[in-house]
Scaffold this motif. Sequence first.
Motif, PDB file in Angstrom:
ATOM      1  N   GLU A  95      -5.359   5.184  -0.661  1.00 53.60           N
ATOM      2  CA  GLU A  95      -4.215   4.525   0.392  1.00 53.60           C
ATOM      3  C   GLU A  95      -4.315   4.406   1.679  1.00 53.60           C
ATOM      4  O   GLU A  95      -3.467   3.964   2.131  1.00 53.60           O
ATOM      5  CB  GLU A  95      -3.437   4.612  -0.649  1.00 53.60           C
ATOM      6  N   GLU A 143      -9.779  -0.721  -4.216  1.00 55.23           N
ATOM      7  CA  GLU A 143      -8.547  -0.354  -5.844  1.00 55.23           C
ATOM      8  C   GLU A 143      -9.106  -1.287  -7.252  1.00 55.23           C
ATOM      9  O   GLU A 143      -9.036  -0.571  -8.013  1.00 55.23           O
ATOM     10  CB  GLU A 143      -8.265  -2.388  -4.978  1.00 55.23           C
ATOM     11  N   HIS A 176      -5.596   2.582   3.356  1.00 55.76           N
ATOM     12  CA  HIS A 176      -5.592   1.135   3.659  1.00 55.76           C
ATOM     13  C   HIS A 176      -4.384   0.761   4.455  1.00 55.76           C
ATOM     14  O   HIS A 176      -4.728  -0.079   5.064  1.00 55.76           O
ATOM     15  CB  HIS A 176      -5.130   0.851   2.117  1.00 55.76           C
ATOM     16  N   GLU A 204       1.446  -1.255   0.005  1.00 50.88           N
ATOM     17  CA  GLU A 204      -0.222  -0.074   0.612  1.00 50.88           C
ATOM     18  C   GLU A 204       0.881   1.366   0.269  1.00 50.88           C
ATOM     19  O   GLU A 204       0.474   2.610  -0.739  1.00 50.88           O
ATOM     20  CB  GLU A 204      -0.702  -0.001   0.990  1.00 50.88           C
TER      21      GLU A 204
HETATM   22 FE   LIG Z   1      -4.705  -0.344  -1.846  1.00 50.02          FE
END
Ligand SMILES: [Fe+2]
Length: 391
Positions: free
Chosen positions: A204, A284, A207, A172
């Motif tokens: 991101e 994603e 994440h 990530e």
């Molecule tokens: Fe990601």
Amino acid sequence: MPVTVDLETLGLDTGGHLLVQRALAGLRPGGRLRVRGSHPQLALHLGAWCRARGHRVELAGDAPLIVKGAADELRWAGAERAGLPGQVSGRADPRWGLAARGALVEAGGPPLDVAWAERDLVWAEVAPRLYARAAAAQWDPATAVDWSAAGDLPDDVEDAVVQVMTYLVENEHAALIVPARMLANLHPHFREVMQLLAAQVADEARHVEVFTRRALLRRDAPGVSGAGGRASLRTLLDETDFTLASFLLSVLGEGSFVDLLKFLDRHAPDPVTAAVTRLAARDEARHVAFGVAHTAHVVRADPAFLSRLRTAVERRHEALRDTAGLNREVSDSLVVLAAGSWEPAAIRRGWDAVRRLRSEMDEGRRRRLAHIGFPDDEAAELSALHTRNFM
Ligand SMILES: [Fe+2]
Ligand SMILES: [Fe+2]
């Protein structure tokens, strides 16, 4: 008779110039404006204000008289619009700087120093819609996941989760840095692409947060980071071309990651692991959609670009030839999670599930490569050269 404006007690030091300016706007150069008012410094301030703006001021008589100069007109004489507000230009002019699309841009000032200023090198028709979807789909890690639902897992299963999360966080990081760099070198005339990349960077960041948080939910430290994975991500960061970076990261890497995240959601041993991988997989899918649409757009505008895409994959494969690819610790953990128990038969099922995952990833890559314009046999060949690290 000159036009008259009355400032009453208002001084030029408290906004009086707005009334003067408004009255002057209706006059041609050479036109005259009488300024009345009782502010003690009015004549003094008006003299300085007019000098700075190229007007002449006459102080004879009972109230100052301004003779309008040509500076205002001259200031905008060389101005140009930064394209049309409702239309994306084929080429964004560096002289438009950071101005809003369609704004009237005063001449002079430094040009914007960015590499990506041509529509067909950065655009995808779907970008505005994808941005709207991304903005609507932002979620809050604090409330979107029930962090109290993890429960206690057997130690070796928890270890496997922690190892996979550690691997995800590292990947990530690359997935955040690549679009951030693309973004930093993009002309903001291509506003929707800029906004979409910004949303991608924010995705991101989330994440990274949720995978880190899951890794440390029952442990003091994350798992291991292998040299092979690091080598793979390094080659991603080394790609400086906008489209090649988007292609390697989003079409091939994040495309494979969507399959991995769905696999983890399916085989998650606890609800928190399932939730974080499911939420990330949704984001994603948008990142992949832009990468595919953008790369296809570039190839439509310039079919010869296919050979550059091909070279990028081959070059990366060559650079990674002697590296381990996916770390052993990660692939073992995936088998353990899919097995769900240590019975030999279960481990066999886990092993088969990971093999199926790899072939699902391969099929997905081939499908996306074919969509971009590669013939099926070349798509299969290039998919097979993709990094064993998945990202
Ligand atoms: Fe990601
Ligand atoms: Fe992503």
